[in-house]
Design a protein around this motif. Structure first.
Motif, mmCIF file in Angstrom:
data_model
loop_
_atom_site.group_PDB
_atom_site.id
_atom_site.type_symbol
_atom_site.label_atom_id
_atom_site.label_comp_id
_atom_site.label_asym_id
_atom_site.label_seq_id
_atom_site.Cartn_x
_atom_site.Cartn_y
_atom_site.Cartn_z
ATOM 1 N N SER A 1 12.265 57.425 59.363
ATOM 2 C CA SER A 1 10.834 57.644 59.574
ATOM 3 C C SER A 1 10.222 58.277 58.335
ATOM 4 N N ILE A 2 9.082 57.724 57.903
ATOM 5 C CA ILE A 2 8.428 58.132 56.658
ATOM 6 C C ILE A 2 6.965 58.449 56.935
ATOM 7 N N PHE B 1 20.480 52.204 55.137
ATOM 8 C CA PHE B 1 20.418 51.518 53.848
ATOM 9 C C PHE B 1 21.214 50.216 53.839
ATOM 10 N N ALA B 2 21.635 49.775 55.013
ATOM 11 C CA ALA B 2 22.430 48.550 55.097
ATOM 12 C C ALA B 2 21.560 47.328 54.827
ATOM 13 N N PRO C 1 16.684 48.871 56.939
ATOM 14 C CA PRO C 1 15.661 49.620 57.682
ATOM 15 C C PRO C 1 14.818 50.509 56.774
ATOM 16 N N PHE C 2 15.428 51.033 55.720
ATOM 17 C CA PHE C 2 14.692 51.890 54.788
ATOM 18 C C PHE C 2 13.562 51.119 54.117
ATOM 19 N N GLU C 3 13.859 49.910 53.668
ATOM 20 C CA GLU C 3 12.839 49.078 53.032
ATOM 21 C C GLU C 3 11.738 48.714 54.019
ATOM 22 N N MET C 4 12.120 48.415 55.257
ATOM 23 C CA MET C 4 11.134 48.028 56.260
ATOM 24 C C MET C 4 10.195 49.186 56.581
ATOM 25 N N ALA C 5 10.739 50.376 56.734
ATOM 26 C CA ALA C 5 9.900 51.540 57.041
ATOM 27 C C ALA C 5 8.930 51.823 55.907
ATOM 28 N N SER C 6 9.406 51.702 54.669
ATOM 29 C CA SER C 6 8.543 51.944 53.517
ATOM 30 C C SER C 6 7.425 50.908 53.429
ATOM 31 N N ALA D 1 11.283 52.693 61.295
ATOM 32 C CA ALA D 1 12.074 51.491 61.532
ATOM 33 C C ALA D 1 13.261 51.859 62.410
ATOM 34 N N VAL D 2 13.453 51.106 63.481
ATOM 35 C CA VAL D 2 14.602 51.294 64.373
ATOM 36 C C VAL D 2 15.380 49.991 64.429
ATOM 37 N N TRP D 3 16.680 50.073 64.200
ATOM 38 C CA TRP D 3 17.566 48.908 64.294
ATOM 39 C C TRP D 3 18.690 49.219 65.271
ATOM 40 N N VAL D 4 19.069 48.242 66.075
ATOM 41 C CA VAL D 4 20.249 48.367 66.929
ATOM 42 C C VAL D 4 21.080 47.105 66.780
ATOM 43 N N GLY D 5 22.385 47.254 66.877
ATOM 44 C CA GLY D 5 23.292 46.117 66.745
ATOM 45 C C GLY D 5 24.721 46.608 66.650
ATOM 46 N N TYR D 6 25.604 45.734 66.228
ATOM 47 C CA TYR D 6 27.021 46.073 66.063
ATOM 48 C C TYR D 6 27.407 45.955 64.596
ATOM 49 N N ASP D 7 28.303 46.851 64.173
ATOM 50 C CA ASP D 7 28.718 46.841 62.773
ATOM 51 C C ASP D 7 29.385 45.525 62.381
#
Length: 701
Positions: free
Chosen positions: A347-348, A373-374, A487-492, A587-593
């Motif tokens: 969150s930014i 940062f994935a 997610p970092f890029e999306m939030a920015s 940005a919120v992401w959910v999933g599996y590694d």
């Protein structure tokens, strides 16, 4: 004839002449004179030698002491949220920031005559010698604080004459180079209190979770007793021993006139509250953010690793502790405890670029990989706002531009290739829809039509302006978010939408100071107007529909009590909700590694996490609407025709446009003649409503 006996006169003893007596004592007097002369010379030589030795010690620099200091990471409110240290947890503070109770308790038990001696307590040494002789063993030591400091700073604890000689020399030098208060401060910042804590500040945090300046009398007496034997007197190791020594110290303070007996007894009876070993207070909060700070400080700002671990630097960050707690709680509550599904949240503040919260995964202890940062996750439809902003700014589409929502085959690359997208669950409107409807329902056919109209190269160019640097290719599928983005890029990027088109460089570190308060680094975040404010506002207005009836985020709209814009995104393996208010872009992401496919239930978990976090993080801030910039007009349109709504249009909708792009023709599909009068009435009505809308916006702000 009279006879005389030598030495007699009239029967009395006769005295020898004075000259004869002096001759008798002259040899002895000569020897005494020589002895006095030699002794005086020896004393003079000894005095000169002592003076020279002391002068040598005075001008000789003390050895460099390798005392490591724990570096600190502070949040936006100035509170320490974590530390960096290499084995020794040490946080040096001035003497005035150490409780007077701890100072007095330490002097009482360790060195009662500290301010009276010159480094060596002769009276104490004599007393200790008598006690040791009486018990025929070493029962009591007489090391002063200065001696202990010299030993701990520069020497080992081996018992040799050379070490004792060096200790004496360093003790004298310390007394020469430093004032008593300075020596005391060095001692209290250096002494070991057990469990990895060196110095009063680290000890106060370890045992009581507070600053050294805040220690009470009872707490100070407890801490003062630990250095004599941390393993023996630590309350974590043996509470009885710790309490007995605490009471001994309190009584010693009474005997020295420092305390009244009643105060000592009350402190000894006080029930102390200790911080349990291994709790979050000691392991630190926001561990993923801490790792990011370490990376930024070392790899980006050039702070040496050793300086970070041992230099006692202070890193002031942008982290909001309330927002961070809200983020961690939202992630924890959003996914069942027994699930292996992962999540990330960042969150930014769009107005400053300051990173307010970061959760890189569900359990840092088991997995330190920071998914924020994935760059391995497809954003899906959450990427579409980048596309639509490009189309709006290029002027090729407006909010009422229409495409038909039906299965469509697209050709590209000069007709050599085809692309056949489909909607989620193969649901199509079966008719023409406009941009607002497409965003709300996340229509893929509309999105691909849009990218074919504006050109994928321009969409990539817009993504770069917004700070998205992940690899992309200019193909139609780009419209559906098929290229991984973090997610970092999306939030920015979404923060730029919220900030009227001004991109603020994401910032985590505000300032870095060394152990003496010298500023080593101070942030100067870059800002750039990358998008026209009017176009950013129109996009925001369109994205608010995601949370309206029929929108993909509608099911969590009841959880959010403030204006919010955003976009969901779902692929086979990833689910997103990226959104913003005027104060936060998240940005919120959910999933599996490992890229396991999501069930329909698992894919719906991003939106509740976003909603729960946003409301909790902003609970103390009144709701605000998005500010209306110049160059935006709002008119009523007919969604079916995309024209100005006539009086007979049943589904008229207020729509925002960049000035000059709004429709000018009145809808004639519902019995309206499209006359000038109708247009004038509609314009007059809209002007009136527009003034009222702007007044409401001004009042809310």
């Amino acid at each position: 004839m009279m006879k005389f006996r030598i030495g007699q006169s009239g029967g009395r003893k006769r005295r020898l002449p004075v000259s004869i007596q002096l001759e008798k004592w002259m040899p002895l007097l000569a020897r005494v004179k020589r002895w006095l002369l030699y002794s005086g010379a020896a004393l003079l030589l000894m005095f000169i030698a002592a003076f020279c030795f002391l002068y040598y010690l005075r001008v000789q620099a003390l050895p460099a002491s390798a005392i490591s200091q724990t570096s600190q990471m502070l949040d936006a409110q100035g509170h320490v949220i974590d530390t960096f240290h290499a084995g020794e947890n040490r946080q040096s503070v001035p003497l005035k920031q150490i409780s007077p109770y701890l100072v007095e308790a330490t002097l009482a038990i360790e060195d009662q005559r500290f301010y009276d001696h010159l480094g060596f307590d002769m009276r104490g040494m004599a007393r200790a010698a008598l006690i040791n002789v009486e018990h025929m063993s070493r029962k009591q030591g007489a090391s002063t604080l200065t001696q202990q400091l010299a030993r701990n700073l520069y020497l080992t604890h081996e018992r040799t004459w050379s070490r004792k000689l060096k200790e004496a020399m360093y003790t004298i030098q310390l007394e020469m180079h430093y004032s008593k208060d300075e020596i005391l401060a060095l001692y209290l910042n250096q002494i070991y209190y057990g469990h990895g804590a060196y110095g009063a500040e680290a000890a106060a945090q370890l045992y009581f979770g507070k600053h050294a300046s805040e220690l009470t009398l009872a707490e100070s007496a407890m801490l003062a007793g630990i250095p004599k034997g941390p393993k023996y007197y630590s309350p974590y190791m043996d509470m009885k021993n710790a309490k007995d020594r605490q009471r001994t110290i309190l009584q010693t303070m009474v005997n020295q006139g420092i305390l009244q007996q009643e105060a000592a007894e009350a402190a000894g009876a006080e029930l102390l509250s200790f911080v349990p070993l291994g709790t979050s207070k000691q392991t630190g909060m926001a561990p993923y953010f801490r790792d990011y700070i370490r990376y930024m400080a070392v790899d980006k700002l050039g702070i040496d690793e050793r300086t970070l671990s041992e230099g006692g630097i202070r890193i002031y960050t942008t982290l909001d502790p309330d927002a961070q707690r809200a983020a961690e709680e939202a992630v924890a509550a959003g996914i069942p405890e027994d699930s292996e599904q992962q999540a990330a949240l960042v969150s930014i503040d769009p107005r400053t670029g300051y990173i307010k919260a970061m959760v890189g995964g569900r359990d840092y202890r088991s997995n330190q990989y920071n998914r924020v940062f994935a760059k391995t996750r497809q954003p899906g439809s959450s990427f579409k706002p980048v596309l639509y902003l490009t189309a709006l700014q290029e002027g090729v589409l407006t909010p009422v531009s229409q495409f038909k929502s039906t299965p469509t085959i697209f050709t590209y690359d000069e007709g050599r290739k085809t692309y056949s997208p489909s909607n989620y669950n193969s649901k199509y409107a079966g008719d023409f829809i406009d941009m607002r409807q497409a965003i709300a329902s996340s229509d893929n056919i509309y999105a691909v039509n849009s990218i074919m109209t504006v050109g994928p190269e321009k969409v990539i160019g817009m993504a770069r302006k917004l700070g998205i640097d992940s690899p992309m290719k200019p193909v139609p599928s780009l419209a559906l978010g098929t290229f991984p983005i973090s997610p970092f890029e999306m939030a920015s990027a979404f923060g730029t939408f919220a900030n009227g088109g001004v991109r603020m460089e994401p910032t985590a570190i505000l300032r870095i100071e060394d152990s003496k308060g010298k500023v080593l680094y101070e942030a100067q975040p870059a800002s750039e107007q990358v998008v026209d404010a009017a176009h950013a506002y129109v996009l925001t207005s369109l994205m608010e529909s995601v949370f309206d009836t029929g929108g993909t985020g509608n099911r969590v709209s009841a959880m959010i009590k403030r204006p919010v814009a955003g976009k969901t995104g779902t692929t086979a393996t990833d689910a997103w909700l990226v959104g913003y208010t005027p104060e936060l872009a998240t940005a919120v992401w959910v999933g599996y590694d490992k890229g396991r496919k999501l069930t329909s239930v698992e894919a719906r978990r991003a939106a509740p996490i976003f909603a729960s976090y946003t409301e909790a993080a902003l609970s103390a801030i009144p709701p605000k609407i998005f500010p209306l910039p110049d160059g935006v007009v709002s008119v009523y349109v007919d969604p079916d025709s995309g024209k100005l709504a006539g009086k007979g249009c049943p589904n008229r909708r207020l729509e925002s446009f960049v000035s000059g792009t709004q429709p000018v023709e009145v809808c004639g599909l519902h019995g309206d003649a499209g006359s000038e009068a109708s247009q004038e009435n509609s314009a007059r009505e809209e002007k009136s409503r527009g003034w009222w809308k702007q007044l409401k916006r001004w009042w809310t702000n």
